[in-house]
Scaffold this motif. Sequence first.
Motif, PDB file in Angstrom:
ATOM      1  N   MET A 135      41.921  21.589  40.251  1.00 45.39           N
ATOM      2  CA  MET A 135      41.225  22.648  39.528  1.00 45.39           C
ATOM      3  C   MET A 135      41.736  24.025  39.937  1.00 45.39           C
ATOM      4  SD  MET A 135      37.373  21.228  39.519  1.00 45.39           S
ATOM      5  CE  MET A 135      37.581  19.876  40.641  1.00 45.39           C
ATOM      6  N   GLY A 136      41.504  24.979  39.098  1.00 45.33           N
ATOM      7  CA  GLY A 136      41.910  26.352  39.411  1.00 45.33           C
ATOM      8  C   GLY A 136      41.017  27.334  38.702  1.00 45.33           C
ATOM      9  N   GLY A 137      41.408  28.590  38.733  1.00 45.35           N
ATOM     10  CA  GLY A 137      40.603  29.640  38.116  1.00 45.35           C
ATOM     11  C   GLY A 137      41.244  30.120  36.830  1.00 45.35           C
ATOM     12  N   VAL A 138      40.444  30.110  35.758  1.00 45.49           N
ATOM     13  CA  VAL A 138      40.949  30.545  34.446  1.00 45.49           C
ATOM     14  C   VAL A 138      40.825  32.067  34.345  1.00 45.49           C
ATOM     15  CG1 VAL A 138      40.744  30.283  31.946  1.00 45.49           C
ATOM     16  CG2 VAL A 138      40.116  28.375  33.459  1.00 45.49           C
ATOM     17  N   SER A 139      41.898  32.694  33.867  1.00 43.00           N
ATOM     18  CA  SER A 139      41.879  34.135  33.635  1.00 43.00           C
ATOM     19  C   SER A 139      42.618  34.429  32.341  1.00 43.00           C
ATOM     20  CB  SER A 139      42.510  34.875  34.813  1.00 43.00           C
ATOM     21  OG  SER A 139      43.847  34.464  35.007  1.00 43.00           O
ATOM     22  N   GLY A 140      42.620  35.690  31.945  1.00 41.65           N
ATOM     23  CA  GLY A 140      43.283  36.064  30.700  1.00 41.65           C
ATOM     24  C   GLY A 140      42.282  36.293  29.584  1.00 41.65           C
ATOM     25  N   PRO A 141      42.770  36.758  28.405  1.00 39.49           N
ATOM     26  CA  PRO A 141      41.886  37.105  27.285  1.00 39.49           C
ATOM     27  C   PRO A 141      40.896  36.001  26.919  1.00 39.49           C
ATOM     28  CG  PRO A 141      44.115  37.811  26.814  1.00 39.49           C
ATOM     29  CD  PRO A 141      44.180  37.048  28.107  1.00 39.49           C
ATOM     30  N   ALA A 142      41.223  34.740  27.222  1.00 38.30           N
ATOM     31  CA  ALA A 142      40.314  33.628  26.932  1.00 38.30           C
ATOM     32  C   ALA A 142      38.930  33.853  27.518  1.00 38.30           C
ATOM     33  CB  ALA A 142      40.904  32.310  27.463  1.00 38.30           C
ATOM     34  N   ILE A 143      38.841  34.532  28.654  1.00 35.86           N
ATOM     35  CA  ILE A 143      37.542  34.653  29.329  1.00 35.86           C
ATOM     36  C   ILE A 143      36.854  35.995  29.072  1.00 35.86           C
ATOM     37  CG2 ILE A 143      38.337  33.075  31.154  1.00 35.86           C
ATOM     38  CD1 ILE A 143      38.192  35.523  33.101  1.00 35.86           C
ATOM     39  N   PHE A 144      37.474  36.860  28.258  1.00 35.18           N
ATOM     40  CA  PHE A 144      36.914  38.215  28.066  1.00 35.18           C
ATOM     41  C   PHE A 144      35.464  38.215  27.572  1.00 35.18           C
ATOM     42  CE2 PHE A 144      36.260  42.067  25.466  1.00 35.18           C
ATOM     43  CZ  PHE A 144      36.389  43.031  26.457  1.00 35.18           C
ATOM     44  N   PRO A 145      35.114  37.414  26.566  1.00 35.34           N
ATOM     45  CA  PRO A 145      33.708  37.454  26.096  1.00 35.34           C
ATOM     46  C   PRO A 145      32.716  37.009  27.159  1.00 35.34           C
ATOM     47  CG  PRO A 145      35.132  36.300  24.517  1.00 35.34           C
ATOM     48  CD  PRO A 145      35.934  36.497  25.760  1.00 35.34           C
ATOM     49  N   VAL A 146      33.107  36.044  27.978  1.00 34.25           N
ATOM     50  CA  VAL A 146      32.226  35.576  29.056  1.00 34.25           C
ATOM     51  C   VAL A 146      32.041  36.696  30.081  1.00 34.25           C
ATOM     52  CG1 VAL A 146      31.916  33.863  30.883  1.00 34.25           C
ATOM     53  CG2 VAL A 146      33.049  33.197  28.733  1.00 34.25           C
TER      54      VAL A 146
ATOM     55  N   ILE B  50      34.198  39.700  36.492  1.00 36.94           N
ATOM     56  CA  ILE B  50      34.023  38.411  37.111  1.00 36.94           C
ATOM     57  C   ILE B  50      35.321  37.948  37.782  1.00 36.94           C
ATOM     58  CG2 ILE B  50      32.233  37.610  35.516  1.00 36.94           C
ATOM     59  CD1 ILE B  50      34.354  36.062  33.963  1.00 36.94           C
ATOM     60  N   ASN B  51      35.171  37.142  38.833  1.00 42.92           N
ATOM     61  CA  ASN B  51      36.315  36.409  39.363  1.00 42.92           C
ATOM     62  C   ASN B  51      36.666  35.332  38.319  1.00 42.92           C
ATOM     63  OD1 ASN B  51      38.210  35.254  41.140  1.00 42.92           O
ATOM     64  ND2 ASN B  51      36.955  35.806  42.911  1.00 42.92           N
ATOM     65  N   THR B  52      37.647  34.495  38.609  1.00 41.44           N
ATOM     66  CA  THR B  52      38.085  33.510  37.611  1.00 41.44           C
ATOM     67  C   THR B  52      37.033  32.423  37.397  1.00 41.44           C
ATOM     68  OG1 THR B  52      39.209  32.268  39.334  1.00 41.44           O
ATOM     69  CG2 THR B  52      40.534  33.840  38.085  1.00 41.44           C
ATOM     70  N   LEU B  53      37.080  31.832  36.195  1.00 45.63           N
ATOM     71  CA  LEU B  53      36.185  30.717  35.846  1.00 45.63           C
ATOM     72  C   LEU B  53      36.891  29.412  36.187  1.00 45.63           C
ATOM     73  CD1 LEU B  53      35.075  31.856  32.300  1.00 45.63           C
ATOM     74  CD2 LEU B  53      33.490  31.166  34.077  1.00 45.63           C
ATOM     75  N   GLN B  54      36.179  28.475  36.790  1.00 45.77           N
ATOM     76  CA  GLN B  54      36.831  27.215  37.148  1.00 45.77           C
ATOM     77  C   GLN B  54      37.268  26.436  35.907  1.00 45.77           C
ATOM     78  OE1 GLN B  54      33.893  25.572  39.875  1.00 45.77           O
ATOM     79  NE2 GLN B  54      35.515  25.451  41.404  1.00 45.77           N
ATOM     80  N   GLY B  55      38.481  25.892  35.988  1.00 46.50           N
ATOM     81  CA  GLY B  55      38.988  25.101  34.870  1.00 46.50           C
ATOM     82  C   GLY B  55      40.100  24.176  35.314  1.00 46.50           C
ATOM     83  N   MET B  56      40.643  23.386  34.386  1.00 49.53           N
ATOM     84  CA  MET B  56      41.767  22.515  34.712  1.00 49.53           C
ATOM     85  C   MET B  56      42.530  22.100  33.462  1.00 49.53           C
ATOM     86  SD  MET B  56      40.002  18.842  35.767  1.00 49.53           S
ATOM     87  CE  MET B  56      41.540  17.911  35.841  1.00 49.53           C
TER      88      MET B  56
ATOM     89  N   GLY C 123      38.008  40.636  33.653  1.00 55.88           N
ATOM     90  CA  GLY C 123      38.046  39.315  33.053  1.00 55.88           C
ATOM     91  C   GLY C 123      38.713  39.419  31.696  1.00 55.88           C
ATOM     92  N   GLY C 124      40.014  39.240  31.659  1.00 53.63           N
ATOM     93  CA  GLY C 124      40.741  39.163  30.393  1.00 53.63           C
ATOM     94  C   GLY C 124      41.054  40.485  29.720  1.00 53.63           C
TER      95      GLY C 124
END
Lengths: 299, 244
Positions: free
Chosen positions: A213-224, A192-198, A244-245
């Motif tokens: 707002m920006g795009g969330v990346s890193g291990p935080a998004i791996f399960p998604v 996936i591309n990044t998930l929107q977050g802030m 993704g992560g």
Amino acid sequence: MGRLTVSLCGLEMDNPVIPASGTFGFGYEFAEIYDINCLGTFSFKGTTREPRFGNPTPRIAECPAGMINAVGLQNPGVEKVIAEELPKLKKVFHKKVMANVSGFSVEDYAYTCERLDAEEQVGWLEVNISCPNVHGGGMSFGTEPKAAAEVTRAVKKVTDKPVIMKLSPNVTDITAIARACEDAGADGLSLINTLQGMRIDLRTRRPVIANTMGGVSGPAIFPVALRMVWQVCRAVKIPVVGMGGIASAEDVLEMMMAGAAAVEVGAANLTDPRACEKIIADLPEAMDRYGIRTLSELK
Amino acid sequence: MKQTIFRVESNTALTDSVFRMTLLGDTSAVTAPGQFVNLKLDGFFLRRPISVCDCEDGRLTLIFKTVGKGTAQMSRLPAGAEIDTLTGLGNGYDLTRAGDRPLLLGGGVGVPPLYWLAKKLRAEGKEVTAVLGFNTEKEIFGEKEFRALGCDTRVTTADGSHGIRGFVTDALPESYSFFYTCGPMPMLKAVYRRTVTDGQFSFEERMGCGFGACMGCSQKTKNGYKRICREGPVLEKEEILWED
């Protein structure tokens, strides 16, 4: 064929590890630290028809197990990428590279892809459809099956190289977008591309990122990411690049067990410039631990 | 750029929120004052970029302020702790521009990168004036150290509790050959307006990687786009574009 060899849209790679666009520049910062020819390939900095400075700073914020970015596709434009960046890239990387393309209209995408199609070192075109469609009310191409299909068709017309559509996770049903791209002729998908977050700064009470707002990346998004790769792999027949992560060899195996043919590694490159080198080196031992003889058997 | 493990040698408080950490390791990539290092801290995703205050063969000195959870954790690292460190980041100050009587202007935690610069300029026999600006007396650090190098050292405090009342721009010498500065943005803007020679400014920006890959810290300059982590953090006075 080695244990790590995989095939992506008909092109063989020594291993499935691909640094993701926007986290690896055009490769040469990393070539100062290690021989980047150990990579499967890499996806270079998202390139647009015209030069772009991107968003105001701050563009970066931290979050637990990850980060948020709103760089805004800063790049020198396709002409300069071809004239200045690709010759430098060629000196440090000797395999086929993945060209990452962004656009703000269907014509933009087609133009930039056609220019990059003529570059011999470009093996795959990865088309980022998370950008706003300026002629379509500003909605991202990647949130609407019809718009995603339109970009896919336009790009397929100008190139014989494999076209990989990079999907946004900021949608209700990612499999609908995936199927629309497949039906329009895409050779592969990446997600996936990044998930929107802030984030908000408690002291100033304002968003940390200038763009809010920006795009969330890193291990935080791996399960998604893993969940979406799993769903898409069951909805389409074309190969899927999972990302993704991903930060370890185990993450690579997990993503490939979900159905990915190859993987991209993004944010990890920024916090550890040797991340991909280490992941590739760790893969054989991790495979031994889980009784995996070759990566291609995971398909 | 080099990625190596450094070991904490000492870590002591200079004020309520400013700490001095010395680190032992491979300093071969650190080539100029004004460069920075990027530290990986356990439990935090992004590295923490910190300017180099001093560098001898195998020993780095960092002076940092605790501004959030990451730097607070850094301030508690004991001697012997190991830190994965990227060194040799950024361009650093250009000593060849100094002339005979260079002026150094530092504000708060903008003071540390000027220390190694002062040391090098004094070793070349330059007459160095250092103006160090702080908010108030209890935030002052480094005065003794700049004096010990033989710099004409002037301290300003915004509240007048020590030294000259006011800002660094209220304590400028009558003449100087070139200037080097680092400090908070309002100070840098005042320095830009009040100085009469060419000079070099060191900027701070939130960074993703610190080595040029992510484009997180780009700024517009009169010479095009520059990454603060790579083509900066030091920019020439004449190329700066202020965005208000």
